[in-house]
Design a protein around this motif. Structure first.
Motif, PDB file in Angstrom:
ATOM      1  N   ALA A  27      46.468  73.557  49.467  1.00 48.32           N
ATOM      2  CA  ALA A  27      45.159  72.961  49.258  1.00 48.32           C
ATOM      3  C   ALA A  27      44.839  73.023  47.777  1.00 48.32           C
ATOM      4  O   ALA A  27      45.049  74.053  47.123  1.00 48.32           O
ATOM      5  CB  ALA A  27      44.087  73.680  50.063  1.00 48.32           C
ATOM      6  N   ILE A  28      44.356  71.911  47.229  1.00 46.66           N
ATOM      7  CA  ILE A  28      43.894  71.860  45.845  1.00 46.66           C
ATOM      8  C   ILE A  28      42.396  71.625  45.872  1.00 46.66           C
ATOM      9  O   ILE A  28      41.921  70.641  46.445  1.00 46.66           O
ATOM     10  CB  ILE A  28      44.606  70.750  45.056  1.00 46.66           C
ATOM     11  CG1 ILE A  28      46.126  71.001  45.049  1.00 46.66           C
ATOM     12  CG2 ILE A  28      44.064  70.675  43.632  1.00 46.66           C
ATOM     13  CD1 ILE A  28      46.923  69.912  44.357  1.00 46.66           C
ATOM     14  N   ILE A  29      41.660  72.565  45.281  1.00 48.33           N
ATOM     15  CA  ILE A  29      40.200  72.496  45.305  1.00 48.33           C
ATOM     16  C   ILE A  29      39.679  72.220  43.900  1.00 48.33           C
ATOM     17  O   ILE A  29      40.057  72.903  42.942  1.00 48.33           O
ATOM     18  CB  ILE A  29      39.599  73.815  45.823  1.00 48.33           C
ATOM     19  CG1 ILE A  29      40.082  74.105  47.251  1.00 48.33           C
ATOM     20  CG2 ILE A  29      38.074  73.758  45.785  1.00 48.33           C
ATOM     21  CD1 ILE A  29      39.620  75.458  47.782  1.00 48.33           C
ATOM     22  N   PHE A  30      38.813  71.217  43.792  1.00 51.57           N
ATOM     23  CA  PHE A  30      38.115  70.937  42.540  1.00 51.57           C
ATOM     24  C   PHE A  30      36.732  71.567  42.594  1.00 51.57           C
ATOM     25  O   PHE A  30      35.938  71.257  43.480  1.00 51.57           O
ATOM     26  CB  PHE A  30      37.971  69.428  42.322  1.00 51.57           C
ATOM     27  CG  PHE A  30      39.238  68.736  41.919  1.00 51.57           C
ATOM     28  CD1 PHE A  30      39.526  68.507  40.580  1.00 51.57           C
ATOM     29  CD2 PHE A  30      40.143  68.313  42.883  1.00 51.57           C
ATOM     30  CE1 PHE A  30      40.698  67.865  40.211  1.00 51.57           C
ATOM     31  CE2 PHE A  30      41.310  67.662  42.521  1.00 51.57           C
ATOM     32  CZ  PHE A  30      41.596  67.438  41.180  1.00 51.57           C
ATOM     33  N   ALA A  31      36.459  72.462  41.648  1.00 51.15           N
ATOM     34  CA  ALA A  31      35.131  73.046  41.523  1.00 51.15           C
ATOM     35  C   ALA A  31      34.338  72.251  40.481  1.00 51.15           C
ATOM     36  O   ALA A  31      34.801  71.220  39.977  1.00 51.15           O
ATOM     37  CB  ALA A  31      35.223  74.519  41.159  1.00 51.15           C
ATOM     38  N   ASN A  32      33.153  72.743  40.133  1.00 46.13           N
ATOM     39  CA  ASN A  32      32.233  71.979  39.287  1.00 46.13           C
ATOM     40  C   ASN A  32      32.129  72.559  37.887  1.00 46.13           C
ATOM     41  O   ASN A  32      31.068  72.536  37.270  1.00 46.13           O
ATOM     42  CB  ASN A  32      30.841  71.926  39.943  1.00 46.13           C
ATOM     43  CG  ASN A  32      29.935  70.891  39.297  1.00 46.13           C
ATOM     44  OD1 ASN A  32      30.402  69.905  38.757  1.00 46.13           O
ATOM     45  ND2 ASN A  32      28.625  71.130  39.362  1.00 46.13           N
ATOM     46  N   GLY A  33      33.243  73.080  37.367  1.00 48.87           N
ATOM     47  CA  GLY A  33      33.238  73.677  36.038  1.00 48.87           C
ATOM     48  C   GLY A  33      33.872  72.785  34.994  1.00 48.87           C
ATOM     49  O   GLY A  33      33.613  71.584  34.944  1.00 48.87           O
ATOM     50  N   ASN A  34      34.717  73.364  34.151  1.00 48.47           N
ATOM     51  CA  ASN A  34      35.365  72.614  33.078  1.00 48.47           C
ATOM     52  C   ASN A  34      36.067  71.366  33.604  1.00 48.47           C
ATOM     53  O   ASN A  34      36.643  71.389  34.688  1.00 48.47           O
ATOM     54  CB  ASN A  34      36.412  73.490  32.382  1.00 48.47           C
ATOM     55  CG  ASN A  34      35.794  74.588  31.545  1.00 48.47           C
ATOM     56  OD1 ASN A  34      34.642  74.495  31.143  1.00 48.47           O
ATOM     57  ND2 ASN A  34      36.555  75.639  31.284  1.00 48.47           N
ATOM     58  N   PRO A  35      36.067  70.270  32.842  1.00 49.77           N
ATOM     59  CA  PRO A  35      36.807  69.082  33.253  1.00 49.77           C
ATOM     60  C   PRO A  35      38.283  69.421  33.474  1.00 49.77           C
ATOM     61  O   PRO A  35      38.854  70.223  32.733  1.00 49.77           O
ATOM     62  CB  PRO A  35      36.630  68.118  32.073  1.00 49.77           C
ATOM     63  CG  PRO A  35      35.384  68.566  31.393  1.00 49.77           C
ATOM     64  CD  PRO A  35      35.347  70.060  31.572  1.00 49.77           C
ATOM     65  N   PRO A  36      38.897  68.819  34.489  1.00 50.70           N
ATOM     66  CA  PRO A  36      40.289  69.147  34.792  1.00 50.70           C
ATOM     67  C   PRO A  36      41.257  68.439  33.853  1.00 50.70           C
ATOM     68  O   PRO A  36      40.907  67.458  33.191  1.00 50.70           O
ATOM     69  CB  PRO A  36      40.455  68.634  36.226  1.00 50.70           C
ATOM     70  CG  PRO A  36      39.503  67.469  36.301  1.00 50.70           C
ATOM     71  CD  PRO A  36      38.321  67.856  35.438  1.00 50.70           C
ATOM     72  N   ILE A  91      42.996  76.248  42.618  1.00 54.33           N
ATOM     73  CA  ILE A  91      41.611  75.890  42.299  1.00 54.33           C
ATOM     74  C   ILE A  91      41.537  75.409  40.857  1.00 54.33           C
ATOM     75  O   ILE A  91      41.936  76.118  39.930  1.00 54.33           O
ATOM     76  CB  ILE A  91      40.667  77.089  42.497  1.00 54.33           C
ATOM     77  CG1 ILE A  91      40.810  77.650  43.916  1.00 54.33           C
ATOM     78  CG2 ILE A  91      39.218  76.681  42.232  1.00 54.33           C
ATOM     79  CD1 ILE A  91      40.081  78.963  44.138  1.00 54.33           C
ATOM     80  N   LEU A  92      41.030  74.193  40.677  1.00 60.06           N
ATOM     81  CA  LEU A  92      40.855  73.612  39.354  1.00 60.06           C
ATOM     82  C   LEU A  92      39.372  73.569  38.998  1.00 60.06           C
ATOM     83  O   LEU A  92      38.508  73.506  39.876  1.00 60.06           O
ATOM     84  CB  LEU A  92      41.426  72.192  39.321  1.00 60.06           C
ATOM     85  CG  LEU A  92      42.878  72.008  39.782  1.00 60.06           C
ATOM     86  CD1 LEU A  92      43.263  70.534  39.699  1.00 60.06           C
ATOM     87  CD2 LEU A  92      43.831  72.853  38.964  1.00 60.06           C
ATOM     88  N   SER A  93      39.077  73.573  37.706  1.00 62.37           N
ATOM     89  CA  SER A  93      37.703  73.431  37.198  1.00 62.37           C
ATOM     90  C   SER A  93      36.775  74.536  37.697  1.00 62.37           C
ATOM     91  O   SER A  93      35.589  74.302  37.918  1.00 62.37           O
ATOM     92  CB  SER A  93      37.127  72.053  37.591  1.00 62.37           C
ATOM     93  OG  SER A  93      37.893  71.011  37.041  1.00 62.37           O
ATOM     94  N   ALA A  94      37.294  75.744  37.839  1.00 65.34           N
ATOM     95  CA  ALA A  94      36.480  76.856  38.332  1.00 65.34           C
ATOM     96  C   ALA A  94      35.823  77.646  37.208  1.00 65.34           C
ATOM     97  O   ALA A  94      34.969  78.492  37.474  1.00 65.34           O
ATOM     98  CB  ALA A  94      37.328  77.802  39.172  1.00 65.34           C
ATOM     99  N   LEU A  95      36.191  77.380  35.957  1.00 60.60           N
ATOM    100  CA  LEU A  95      35.630  78.113  34.826  1.00 60.60           C
ATOM    101  C   LEU A  95      34.730  77.186  34.027  1.00 60.60           C
ATOM    102  O   LEU A  95      34.906  75.967  34.043  1.00 60.60           O
ATOM    103  CB  LEU A  95      36.755  78.655  33.935  1.00 60.60           C
ATOM    104  CG  LEU A  95      37.877  79.411  34.665  1.00 60.60           C
ATOM    105  CD1 LEU A  95      38.917  79.896  33.667  1.00 60.60           C
ATOM    106  CD2 LEU A  95      37.325  80.558  35.479  1.00 60.60           C
TER     107      LEU A  95
END
Length: 213
Positions: free
Chosen positions: A3-12, A98-102
């Motif tokens: 699973a690849i999850i996009f969070a709402n932080g830094n642009p990926p 998890i991407l864009s988590a920071l």
């Protein structure tokens, strides 16, 4: 299934997504992470959260492409990213990226990193990836692939970590104690292509920073 999850932080970074993406990967966006996914041309299969940071104009066409929306009330006990992680685990993910988590919200950033210590994730390898760094939780042992000169920091969470050993780094440890809220594990460096980290008791966040080529 990954699973690849996009969070709402830094642009990926699209190159990082391409590195981890597979044909069978489940793509999940945690609320405003939808924008991050769409910004690099990735369509989430599942959008989950309270939709307080989601651009509502995208919903119609996303639904037409088959995207599934799971909407929670704004007043809830879990962050959107935690909801996304738990969804991935309960829907068969055996690995999570998890991407864009920071980002600039340090409360969110720290909370996102702490999520790696969820007990449900112990059997599910999970990492936060952001540009030149990768963060994983070490419950027992792991190998970290990199290059000589890469940075490696170990941070215990939830209390002291006992029986910590490090091989393949400038500062090795053998069955050591990493005290909670101390800096003993900070700013190590790989001297071999693979660093080996093991922990007998406790949880350690391993933060691997790749050096500039």
């Amino acid at each position: 299934m990954r699973a690849i999850i996009f969070a709402n932080g830094n642009p990926p970074d699209i190159k990082i997504f391409q590195r981890w993406s597979t044909a069978s990967a489940l793509i999940i966006a945690a609320d405003g992470g939808t924008h991050n996914a769409l910004s690099i041309g990735v369509r989430p299969q599942v959008i989950i959260g309270d939709m307080d940071s989601f651009d509502i104009k995208d919903r119609g066409w996303l639904e037409k492409t088959g995207a599934k929306f799971i909407v929670y009330p704004e007043h809830k006990d879990l962050t959107d990213l935690e909801l996304a992680i738990r969804y991935a685990v309960t829907h068969g993910a055996d690995e999570i990226v998890i991407l864009s988590a920071l980002g600039d919200r340090w409360d969110q950033t720290l909370a996102n990193m702490m999520l790696l210590g969820l007990p449900e994730l112990r059997p599910v390898p999970t990492r936060i990836v952001d540009h030149n760094l990768s963060i994983i939780a070490v419950w027992d042992r792991t190998e970290i692939e990199g290059r000589s000169g890469d940075g490696l920091s170990l941070i215990p969470i939830g209390g002291a970590a006992l029986g910590v050993s490090i091989e393949g780094c400038e500062y090795p440890l053998n069955d050591a104690v990493l005290p909670f809220a101390a800096t003993l594990g900070i700013s190590n460096q790989l001297i071999e292509p693979i660093a080996r980290v093991s922990v007998k008791e406790g949880i350690v966040l391993a933060i691997h920073t790749t050096r500039d080529v």
